[in-house]
Design an enzyme around this catalytic site. Structure first.
Site, PDB file in Angstrom:
ATOM      1  N   SER A  80     -29.431 -27.416  52.771  1.00 18.75           N
ATOM      2  CA  SER A  80     -28.603 -27.835  53.911  1.00 18.75           C
ATOM      3  C   SER A  80     -27.162 -27.354  53.831  1.00 18.75           C
ATOM      4  O   SER A  80     -26.338 -27.763  54.648  1.00 18.75           O
ATOM      5  CB  SER A  80     -28.618 -29.365  54.016  1.00 18.75           C
ATOM      6  OG  SER A  80     -29.914 -29.836  54.320  1.00 18.75           O
ATOM      7  N   GLU A 101       0.789  -1.223   0.000  1.00 20.22           N
ATOM      8  CA  GLU A 101       0.000   0.000   0.000  1.00 20.22           C
ATOM      9  C   GLU A 101       0.828   1.283   0.000  1.00 20.22           C
ATOM     10  O   GLU A 101       0.380   2.314  -0.500  1.00 20.22           O
ATOM     11  CB  GLU A 101      -0.933   0.009   1.225  1.00 20.22           C
ATOM     12  CG  GLU A 101      -1.992  -1.070   1.209  1.00 20.22           C
ATOM     13  CD  GLU A 101      -3.044  -0.825   0.141  1.00 20.22           C
ATOM     14  OE1 GLU A 101      -3.165   0.325  -0.339  1.00 20.22           O
ATOM     15  OE2 GLU A 101      -3.749  -1.781  -0.225  1.00 20.22           O
TER      16      GLU A 101
END
Length: 691
Positions: A348, A88
């Site tokens: 419990s 690029e």
């Protein structure tokens, strides 16, 4: 086509004139560049929640629906960056925003070939276009892009501009930035990319919609392969590497972004909506494994059932896994509801804490006898789960078999309010129905707690009674002062020894302390367990609270808990017991500890019960340890009825049960907890510091 070609020729002519035409490079143009404010490189990024090792657990789109994840250039494969620049903007580090050579080349090729052969835009120009969403097909648009690129380079560094491109480049659909693209198309971070992957990520932003591989894989592959061949010409890749990369297929579908610990991630984002990246203590590998386990077991148990699992590290309190449901998108199982934070009945699972406080107070010992017979407590008549009674049992047996009547008898001695107060020490606020005061029903699950609460309590138990705040964020800061103990170390050790009995036994002497629970009406099934490293909590039930007949913790939750320990790496030996534990039979216990005394006698007025007259609680008593000639500590009791049993840190020390005064020789300087129990089981306790 003629109009488009004419526009392209005009663009080329303007740009060439701008670069090489001396008439345009004038004082006025330079003033225009100077007066142009730089584009804002900031763009909102997706919030990202990561695991303890930095892997993404969950990411969120930005407000406009884009996946734009924050990108750290240092964590992007250098080979990709090298290929990107070569393709690029080969002179990116040299030009000042515009590359005259590239523009001349692009313009000449456009005029001679009638089409775009290579682009003339630099990365800086592309960043300008992407930042401001510019249309640069017109001469005026291209001219403006050039001016803004030159202006940007006067304010921003090359690294900043490159970072902006890595975060803004389009990769098809709502994907922006190389990190988002790498995850969407390859399912991995961009830190290590193959040549084929790198070339694909370079090619796609050039025409992101036309080259989307899920729409046109042929076009995507052709574009990628052109990048690879050009990389050979520019010397970035060898021909052999390029040929091998060309032979690889391109992805043909978009992958889902990571979605682990979704409920924990939502909590983190809700608490810090402006933080870009939040790191949790979650172990991503363990989390993924347990999410699979929860879904698998919920499906096997039945429809509409969900499963929640938590794993915490005992020493640090770090939450390594937090599975909130059996499937986030499973509507039948209400998967969007986080069951680690849902208030439920704990069944419990609170019994170990009741007995722990009794051990601490010196009113019970694991071998103390207690009656398991039909008993009424001010109109409250608890029954055992199987509707049978065992008669006279030891506390050890009562806790191991989770008997209800002995637990309520013990809670009446300890006091429900004291139990709830101790929970607050660990940072757990139990939810009482209709703001009513704590009563004996608390002992059998008549209180609201979450899986997170229970994991916090069991972590304190695993740490010898020392609470620690569970931590989900790596950067979380604990309280300035450590919380007070949930119970003393010896009491916690007695509880652990009982819980690591038959249900918790594994191979050899490596044991896991386990407690199960089932709430009233079979609505919640629990299994809580810990070894020398991890604390694991499991909940199973329906999120809507509907009963599931036959749903029991021992049947459905314990197998999940056992599998969780396996997936976490296996069990670790429990820590050694503290010194001074009284390991004797019931017959060898001091008389007041041989049998749990009646609750009503124990809750008689304090004036009639024993009181330690000396030393007073909190006192600092100089016994001469510093001088090397320690003296005995005088112990005195008033009120109460003999015989008296004195304990120091939970261990019996007195030999004159009918005396109200006794001399005790501490083992050394430091804190010591002194308890006295009278002949009716009533007790008093003080903590002093001897030196």
């Amino acid at each position: 086509m003629a109009v488009r070609r004419f526009a392209l020729v005009v663009v080329a002519a303007v740009t060439i004139s701008l670069v090489v035409g001396g008439s345009l490079v004038t004082f006025g143009f330079l003033r225009l560049v100077d007066a142009t404010p730089p584009v804002d490189l900031f763009a909102p990024t997706s919030q990202v929640v990561t695991a303890r090792n930095g892997e993404i657990l969950r990411a969120y789109t930005v407000s406009d629906g884009l996946w734009r994840l924050p990108v750290d250039p240092a964590r992007v494969d250098p080979a990709y960056v090298k290929l990107l620049l070569a393709t690029e903007d080969g002179r990116f580090r040299e030009h000042t925003g515009v590359d005259p050579k590239a523009l001349l080349r692009a313009g000449w090729q456009l005029m001679t070939h009638g089409r775009i052969v290579s682009g003339g835009s630099t990365l800086t120009m592309q960043v300008v276009r992407l930042s401001e969403r510019l249309h640069t097909r017109s001469p005026s648009g291209k001219f403006g892009q050039i001016v803004k690129a030159l202006a940007l380079e006067r304010f921003a560094s090359k690294d900043d501009i490159l970072a902006a491109y890595l975060g803004l480049a389009p990769f098809g659909g709502n994907i922006e930035g190389v990190r988002s693209a790498s995850l969407a198309w390859f399912g991995k971070e961009p830190s290590r990319l193959t040549p084929a992957e790198a070339a694909f990520l370079v090619a796609l932003p050039q025409a992101p919609e036309a080259r989307r591989p899920d729409r046109d894989p042929v076009a995507a592959k052709a574009a990628r392969d052109r990048i690879l061949r050009r990389a050979v010409d520019s010397g970035v890749l060898s021909k052999a590497d390029a040929d091998a990369a060309i032979a690889e297929p391109v992805p043909t579908r978009r992958r889902d972004f990571p979605l682990l610990a979704a409920h924990a991630a939502d909590r983190a984002v809700a608490s810090a909506p402006k933080e870009g990246e939040i790191r949790l203590t979650i172990d991503s590998k363990l989390q993924a494994s347990l999410e699979g386990l929860a879904a698998e077991r919920a499906s096997a148990i039945g429809p509409n059932v969900s499963v929640a699992i938590m794993v915490a590290e005992e020493t640090s309190g770090d939450v390594l896994a937090s599975v909130g449901s059996a499937g986030l998108f499973d509507e039948r199982r209400a998967g969007s509801i986080d069951m680690t934070r849902a208030i439920r009945s704990p069944g419990s699972t609170l019994k170990p804490f009741i007995y722990g406080l009794a051990f601490e107070a010196g009113i019970a010992h694991p071998e103390t006898l207690v009656e398991d017979r039909p008993t009424a407590f001010a109109g409250y008549t608890p029954n055992n789960f199987d509707k049978t009674f065992r008669g006279t049992v030891t506390v050890r047996q009562a806790l191991s078999e989770s008997l209800n009547v002995p637990a309520i008898q013990t809670l009446e001695l300890v006091g429900p309010a004291r139990l709830i107060t101790r929970f607050r020490r660990a940072g757990v606020e139990a939810k009482l129905p209709d703001m009513a005061p704590a009563n004996l029903a608390v002992g059998l699950g008549g209180v609201g707690l979450t899986l997170d609460d229970l994991t916090t309590l069991y972590t304190a138990l695993a740490r010898g009674g020392r609470p620690i705040a569970l931590r989900e964020r790596v950067d979380a800061v604990g309280p300035a002062e450590p919380p007070k103990p949930l119970m003393d170390e010896r009491a916690a050790a007695y509880v652990t020894d009982i819980l690591a009995g038959p249900l918790g036994a594994t191979k050899g002497d490596v044991r896991v302390a386990i407690k199960t629970g089932t709430s009233y009406g079979y609505r919640d099934a629990w299994a809580m367990g810990y070894d020398g490293r991890y604390v694991v909590g499991v909940w199973v039930g329906r999120p809507d609270g509907a009963p599931l007949p036959g749903l029991m913790g021992v049947d459905v939750a314990v197998p999940i808990l056992a599998d969780t320990f396996v997936r976490a790496g296996g069990t670790t030996r429990l820590p050694p017991e503290p010194p001074g534990l009284l390991k004797v039979s019931n017959a060898e216990l001091p008389p007041p500890l041989q049998r749990l005394r009646g609750a009503r006698a124990a809750v008689a007025s304090r004036d009639a019960g024993p009181e330690i007259a000396y030393p007073p609680t909190g006192a600092h008593v100089d016994l001469g340890f510093r001088a090397g000639s320690p003296q005995p500590l005088a112990l005195k009791v008033r009120n109460g009825k003999g015989p008296f049993t004195w304990l120091a840190d939970g261990a019996p020390v007195a030999q004159e049960p009918w005396a109200r005064q006794f001399s005790y020789f501490p083992k050394g300087a430091g804190f010591v907890t002194l308890s006295v129990i009278d002949g009716e089981g009533r007790a008093d306790r003080v903590t002093v510091f001897v030196e």
